[in-house]
Design a protein around this motif. Structure first.
Motif, PDB file in Angstrom:
ATOM      1  N   TRP A  65       0.837  -1.195   0.000  1.00  0.00           N
ATOM      2  CA  TRP A  65       0.000   0.000   0.000  1.00  0.00           C
ATOM      3  C   TRP A  65       0.876   1.252   0.000  1.00  0.00           C
ATOM      4  O   TRP A  65       0.560   2.251  -0.657  1.00  0.00           O
ATOM      5  CB  TRP A  65      -0.918  -0.015   1.203  1.00  0.00           C
ATOM      6  CG  TRP A  65      -2.022   0.995   1.166  1.00  0.00           C
ATOM      7  CD1 TRP A  65      -2.334   1.842   0.148  1.00  0.00           C
ATOM      8  CD2 TRP A  65      -2.970   1.257   2.190  1.00  0.00           C
ATOM      9  NE1 TRP A  65      -3.411   2.615   0.481  1.00  0.00           N
ATOM     10  CE2 TRP A  65      -3.826   2.271   1.731  1.00  0.00           C
ATOM     11  CE3 TRP A  65      -3.185   0.727   3.443  1.00  0.00           C
ATOM     12  CZ2 TRP A  65      -4.862   2.767   2.492  1.00  0.00           C
ATOM     13  CZ3 TRP A  65      -4.228   1.227   4.192  1.00  0.00           C
ATOM     14  CH2 TRP A  65      -5.050   2.230   3.725  1.00  0.00           C
ATOM     15  N   ALA A  66       1.989   1.199   0.737  1.00  0.00           N
ATOM     16  CA  ALA A  66       2.902   2.347   0.769  1.00  0.00           C
ATOM     17  C   ALA A  66       3.501   2.603  -0.612  1.00  0.00           C
ATOM     18  O   ALA A  66       3.630   3.756  -1.037  1.00  0.00           O
ATOM     19  CB  ALA A  66       4.004   2.110   1.801  1.00  0.00           C
ATOM     20  N   SER A  69       0.902   4.145  -2.763  1.00  0.00           N
ATOM     21  CA  SER A  69       0.604   5.529  -2.380  1.00  0.00           C
ATOM     22  C   SER A  69       1.654   6.512  -2.891  1.00  0.00           C
ATOM     23  O   SER A  69       1.412   7.720  -2.881  1.00  0.00           O
ATOM     24  CB  SER A  69       0.468   5.645  -0.858  1.00  0.00           C
ATOM     25  OG  SER A  69       1.708   5.473  -0.227  1.00  0.00           O
ATOM     26  N   CYS A  72       0.116   8.393  -5.623  1.00  0.00           N
ATOM     27  CA  CYS A  72      -1.001   9.283  -5.296  1.00  0.00           C
ATOM     28  C   CYS A  72      -0.512  10.650  -4.849  1.00  0.00           C
ATOM     29  O   CYS A  72      -0.867  11.661  -5.437  1.00  0.00           O
ATOM     30  CB  CYS A  72      -1.861   8.650  -4.201  1.00  0.00           C
ATOM     31  SG  CYS A  72      -2.680   7.139  -4.732  1.00  0.00           S
ATOM     32  N   GLY A  77       3.649   9.455   0.480  1.00  0.00           N
ATOM     33  CA  GLY A  77       4.018   8.125  -0.001  1.00  0.00           C
ATOM     34  C   GLY A  77       5.431   7.747   0.418  1.00  0.00           C
ATOM     35  O   GLY A  77       5.690   6.614   0.825  1.00  0.00           O
ATOM     36  N   TYR A 109       0.087   7.265   6.862  1.00  0.00           N
ATOM     37  CA  TYR A 109       0.639   7.992   5.715  1.00  0.00           C
ATOM     38  C   TYR A 109       0.117   7.428   4.396  1.00  0.00           C
ATOM     39  O   TYR A 109      -0.110   8.175   3.446  1.00  0.00           O
ATOM     40  CB  TYR A 109       2.162   7.974   5.734  1.00  0.00           C
ATOM     41  CG  TYR A 109       2.764   8.929   6.734  1.00  0.00           C
ATOM     42  CD1 TYR A 109       2.388  10.261   6.776  1.00  0.00           C
ATOM     43  CD2 TYR A 109       3.732   8.504   7.631  1.00  0.00           C
ATOM     44  CE1 TYR A 109       2.935  11.142   7.689  1.00  0.00           C
ATOM     45  CE2 TYR A 109       4.291   9.371   8.552  1.00  0.00           C
ATOM     46  CZ  TYR A 109       3.895  10.691   8.572  1.00  0.00           C
ATOM     47  OH  TYR A 109       4.442  11.558   9.471  1.00  0.00           O
ATOM     48  N   SER A 110      -0.087   6.126   4.316  1.00  0.00           N
ATOM     49  CA  SER A 110      -0.642   5.534   3.098  1.00  0.00           C
ATOM     50  C   SER A 110      -2.068   6.012   2.865  1.00  0.00           C
ATOM     51  O   SER A 110      -2.449   6.342   1.745  1.00  0.00           O
ATOM     52  CB  SER A 110      -0.605   4.002   3.189  1.00  0.00           C
ATOM     53  OG  SER A 110       0.705   3.541   3.253  1.00  0.00           O
ATOM     54  N   SER A 113      -1.965   9.720   1.849  1.00  0.00           N
ATOM     55  CA  SER A 113      -1.486   9.856   0.475  1.00  0.00           C
ATOM     56  C   SER A 113      -2.561   9.452  -0.519  1.00  0.00           C
ATOM     57  O   SER A 113      -2.777  10.139  -1.526  1.00  0.00           O
ATOM     58  CB  SER A 113      -0.234   9.005   0.279  1.00  0.00           C
ATOM     59  OG  SER A 113       0.193   9.074  -1.054  1.00  0.00           O
ATOM     60  N   THR A 114      -3.256   8.373  -0.250  1.00  0.00           N
ATOM     61  CA  THR A 114      -4.304   7.902  -1.155  1.00  0.00           C
ATOM     62  C   THR A 114      -5.465   8.895  -1.211  1.00  0.00           C
ATOM     63  O   THR A 114      -5.953   9.231  -2.294  1.00  0.00           O
ATOM     64  CB  THR A 114      -4.815   6.520  -0.704  1.00  0.00           C
ATOM     65  OG1 THR A 114      -3.703   5.616  -0.637  1.00  0.00           O
ATOM     66  CG2 THR A 114      -5.851   5.965  -1.654  1.00  0.00           C
TER      67      THR A 114
END
Length: 147
Positions: A65-66, A69, A72, A77, A109-110, A113-114
């Motif tokens: 996921w990181a 991101s 994004c 990210g 943070y993910s 960011s998303t």
């Protein structure tokens, strides 16, 4: 009688592990008026409260996921990737709470960011759509005016 100083972790002549001892201060009240504390020496093989609170499983790294991101919103990210890469080394060093905190930060943070990336993409798409409609309407008016 305990020897002064530190106890060795291993016996010099054998591979037997020498038990370590812990000193605990236990509060004692006598007649509910005098509060004192006594020193209790225990063997370290007896489990303590902190031994039961240690985590058995490594927290999730959220690395995939990181990485996603990153596309994004780059600043969050990068922070997500850095924190997700910290989880395993901290867990292996026995820093369980720091490992869990790094996992939570990577997830936060993910998510940020998303969400920011989707909001920016939505705003840009809506502005482009509005701009295209405005351009089409103006060309029609200009064509009618010229004829």
């Amino acid at each position: 009688m305990l020897p002064k100083g530190k106890l060795p972790k291993r016996d010099k002549g054998h591979d037997n592990i020498v038990p370590e001892y812990r000193c605990l201060k236990v509060p004692v009240s006598i007649d509910h008026t005098v509060n004192t504390s006594i020193l209790v020496v225990t063997n370290s093989s007896i489990p303590s409260v902190s031994d039961h609170t240690k985590m058995k499983e490594m927290p999730r790294q959220h690395f995939a996921w990181a990485l996603a991101s990153l596309f994004c919103f780059l600043p969050f990210g990068v922070a997500a990737v850095i924190n997700s890469r910290k989880v395993r080394p901290l867990f292996q060093e026995g820093k369980y709470q720091l490992s869990s905190a790094a996992s939570r930060r990577a997830k936060v943070y993910s998510v940020l960011s998303t969400v920011i990336g989707l909001l920016v993409a939505t705003i840009i798409a809506s502005l482009l759509l509005i701009d295209c409609r405005f351009y089409e309407d103006n060309t029609t008016i200009v064509e009618l005016h010229n004829t």
